[in-house]
Scaffold this motif. Structure first.
Motif, PDB file in Angstrom:
ATOM      1  N   VAL A  47      30.149  21.582 -20.513  1.00 24.54           N
ATOM      2  CA  VAL A  47      29.426  20.199 -19.682  1.00 24.54           C
ATOM      3  C   VAL A  47      29.234  18.832 -20.272  1.00 24.54           C
ATOM      4  O   VAL A  47      29.739  17.660 -19.468  1.00 24.54           O
ATOM      5  N   ILE A  48      29.948  18.967 -21.584  1.00 33.20           N
ATOM      6  CA  ILE A  48      29.332  17.323 -22.265  1.00 33.20           C
ATOM      7  C   ILE A  48      30.908  16.489 -21.672  1.00 33.20           C
ATOM      8  O   ILE A  48      31.178  15.554 -21.395  1.00 33.20           O
ATOM      9  N   ALA A  49      32.037  17.448 -21.590  1.00 35.21           N
ATOM     10  CA  ALA A  49      33.438  16.519 -21.551  1.00 35.21           C
ATOM     11  C   ALA A  49      32.926  16.484 -19.949  1.00 35.21           C
ATOM     12  O   ALA A  49      33.646  15.441 -18.747  1.00 35.21           O
ATOM     13  N   SER A  50      32.300  16.776 -18.776  1.00 33.88           N
ATOM     14  CA  SER A  50      32.108  16.310 -17.891  1.00 33.88           C
ATOM     15  C   SER A  50      31.383  15.245 -17.469  1.00 33.88           C
ATOM     16  O   SER A  50      31.723  14.140 -16.880  1.00 33.88           O
ATOM     17  N   ALA A  51      30.346  15.373 -18.169  1.00 29.96           N
ATOM     18  CA  ALA A  51      29.261  13.795 -18.508  1.00 29.96           C
ATOM     19  C   ALA A  51      29.707  13.019 -18.936  1.00 29.96           C
ATOM     20  O   ALA A  51      29.994  11.921 -18.481  1.00 29.96           O
ATOM     21  N   LEU A  52      30.988  13.662 -20.258  1.00 34.80           N
ATOM     22  CA  LEU A  52      31.359  11.842 -20.295  1.00 34.80           C
ATOM     23  C   LEU A  52      32.528  11.460 -19.431  1.00 34.80           C
ATOM     24  O   LEU A  52      32.761  10.594 -19.562  1.00 34.80           O
ATOM     25  N   SER A  53      33.189  11.671 -19.115  1.00 34.51           N
ATOM     26  CA  SER A  53      34.135  11.402 -18.208  1.00 34.51           C
ATOM     27  C   SER A  53      33.946   9.742 -17.087  1.00 34.51           C
ATOM     28  O   SER A  53      34.351   9.872 -16.132  1.00 34.51           O
ATOM     29  N   ILE A  54      32.348  10.291 -16.958  1.00 38.13           N
ATOM     30  CA  ILE A  54      31.524   9.294 -16.195  1.00 38.13           C
ATOM     31  C   ILE A  54      31.285   8.189 -16.557  1.00 38.13           C
ATOM     32  O   ILE A  54      31.331   6.932 -16.136  1.00 38.13           O
ATOM     33  N   GLU A  55      31.203   8.377 -17.986  1.00 35.86           N
ATOM     34  CA  GLU A  55      30.998   7.404 -18.736  1.00 35.86           C
ATOM     35  C   GLU A  55      32.297   6.391 -19.076  1.00 35.86           C
ATOM     36  O   GLU A  55      32.464   5.211 -18.864  1.00 35.86           O
ATOM     37  N   CYS A  56      33.552   7.692 -18.832  1.00 38.13           N
ATOM     38  CA  CYS A  56      34.865   6.857 -19.129  1.00 38.13           C
ATOM     39  C   CYS A  56      35.490   6.380 -18.078  1.00 38.13           C
ATOM     40  O   CYS A  56      35.660   5.212 -17.974  1.00 38.13           O
ATOM     41  N   THR A  57      34.705   6.810 -16.962  1.00 40.83           N
ATOM     42  CA  THR A  57      34.571   6.329 -15.338  1.00 40.83           C
ATOM     43  C   THR A  57      34.050   4.942 -15.596  1.00 40.83           C
ATOM     44  O   THR A  57      35.106   3.196 -14.803  1.00 40.83           O
ATOM     45  N   ALA A  58      32.994   4.763 -16.045  1.00 40.80           N
ATOM     46  CA  ALA A  58      32.628   3.578 -15.940  1.00 40.80           C
ATOM     47  C   ALA A  58      33.223   2.535 -16.876  1.00 40.80           C
ATOM     48  O   ALA A  58      33.200   0.744 -16.548  1.00 40.80           O
ATOM     49  N   ASN A  59      33.897   2.284 -17.636  1.00 39.49           N
ATOM     50  CA  ASN A  59      34.155   1.733 -18.397  1.00 39.49           C
ATOM     51  C   ASN A  59      35.385   1.161 -17.842  1.00 39.49           C
ATOM     52  O   ASN A  59      36.277   0.254 -18.116  1.00 39.49           O
ATOM     53  N   CYS A  60      36.554   2.495 -17.625  1.00 41.74           N
ATOM     54  CA  CYS A  60      37.203   2.167 -16.785  1.00 41.74           C
ATOM     55  C   CYS A  60      37.150   0.783 -15.371  1.00 41.74           C
ATOM     56  O   CYS A  60      38.283   0.209 -15.531  1.00 41.74           O
ATOM     57  N   ILE A  61      35.957   1.047 -14.599  1.00 43.82           N
ATOM     58  CA  ILE A  61      36.678  -0.040 -13.878  1.00 43.82           C
ATOM     59  C   ILE A  61      35.940  -1.328 -14.154  1.00 43.82           C
ATOM     60  O   ILE A  61      35.656  -2.518 -13.769  1.00 43.82           O
ATOM     61  N   LEU A  62      34.911  -0.985 -15.369  1.00 45.37           N
ATOM     62  CA  LEU A  62      34.732  -2.417 -16.162  1.00 45.37           C
ATOM     63  C   LEU A  62      35.657  -3.362 -16.279  1.00 45.37           C
ATOM     64  O   LEU A  62      35.952  -4.568 -16.687  1.00 45.37           O
ATOM     65  N   GLU A  63      36.132  -2.522 -17.120  1.00 46.71           N
ATOM     66  CA  GLU A  63      37.565  -3.293 -17.051  1.00 46.71           C
ATOM     67  C   GLU A  63      38.386  -3.554 -16.252  1.00 46.71           C
ATOM     68  O   GLU A  63      38.997  -4.751 -16.485  1.00 46.71           O
TER      69      GLU A  63
END
Length: 238
Positions: A47-63
């Motif tokens: 569950v935590i890895a799934s949730a963190l993948s959303i945060e990672c995506t946000a950083n990828c898009i921002l970059e």
């Protein structure tokens, strides 16, 4: 003896595919075990890895936003979903619907993750049952009435997370990423390839580095109706 050829390069690590692979891997382990305590440990990791993948995506898009670093640093302070919406709007994409049920489920998954990583003492209604003879000791069974994140069907108390919770989280992120990348961004494999995988960069060449395990672990989820195939095309471009 000829000199060994060396080419200056840079390896860029992005956690996106690793996180989704970890989520699928730990869900599989949770599904393959009967011991409820061990199941819950793997379910929590999933569950935590799934949730963190959303945060990672946000950083990828921002970059990927063409903006001064100082401005990106300010946007980076936002929570993941507002960060995604802001970064997309800066690129002229205005169709991200923060109020859609898919996005709201992602928001609840992030809240579940935040509650887990910032734990507080909690009191739940409980019922004690008749004592049972456990050999050298007596065992007093009890049941606890805990709350759920209703939209994603995941208990609010992380100690109750099971293979059902990890499956629900994977379904949430799969639906969210399909909505984000396919419907909103309309990204093809090349665009995803420049955003999500770890990669080796030299000159104008990008060499994605994604383990085959991502394909294997996510493909196994199709039996549960979870289809990450819209991401596998980019992952295969190694």
């Amino acid at each position: 003896m000829p000199k060994t050829l060396t080419v200056p390069a840079k390896f860029r690590y992005v956690a996106f595919y690793d996180l989704l692979t970890d989520a699928a891997f730990h869900h599989r382990l949770a599904s393959d075990i009967d011991n409820s305590f061990v199941m819950s440990r793997h379910a929590r990791a999933s569950v935590i890895a799934s949730a963190l993948s959303i945060e990672c995506t946000a950083n990828c898009i921002l970059e990927s936003v063409d903006a001064p670093k100082a401005l990106r640093d300010e946007i980076d302070k936002l929570a993941p979903l507002p960060k995604i919406e802001t970064a997309l709007r800066m690129q002229g994409i205005t169709s991200f619907d923060h109020g859609s049920h898919v996005v709201q489920k992602a928001a609840d998954l992030i809240r579940a993750r935040n509650d887990y990583v910032h734990p507080k003492a909690a009191a739940w209604e409980a019922e004690l049952h008749e004592p049972e003879d456990a050999g050298s000791d007596w065992m007093i069974p009890f049941s606890i009435q805990g709350g759920n994140w209703k939209s994603i069907d995941i208990p609010k108390q992380a100690s109750f997370w099971s293979k059902d919770a990890s499956l629900s989280a994977l379904r949430v992120v799969c639906d969210f990423f399909r909505y984000l990348f396919v419907e909103v961004v309309k990204a093809d494999d090349e665009a995803l390839n420049r955003m999500l995988p770890s990669r080796l960069e030299f000159a104008d060449v990008l060499m994605p580095a994604v383990f085959d395990e991502f394909i294997q672990e996510t493909a196994a989820l199709t039996k549960d109706g979870i289809d990450f195939s819209f991401l596998r095309g980019a992952a295969r471009q190694e």
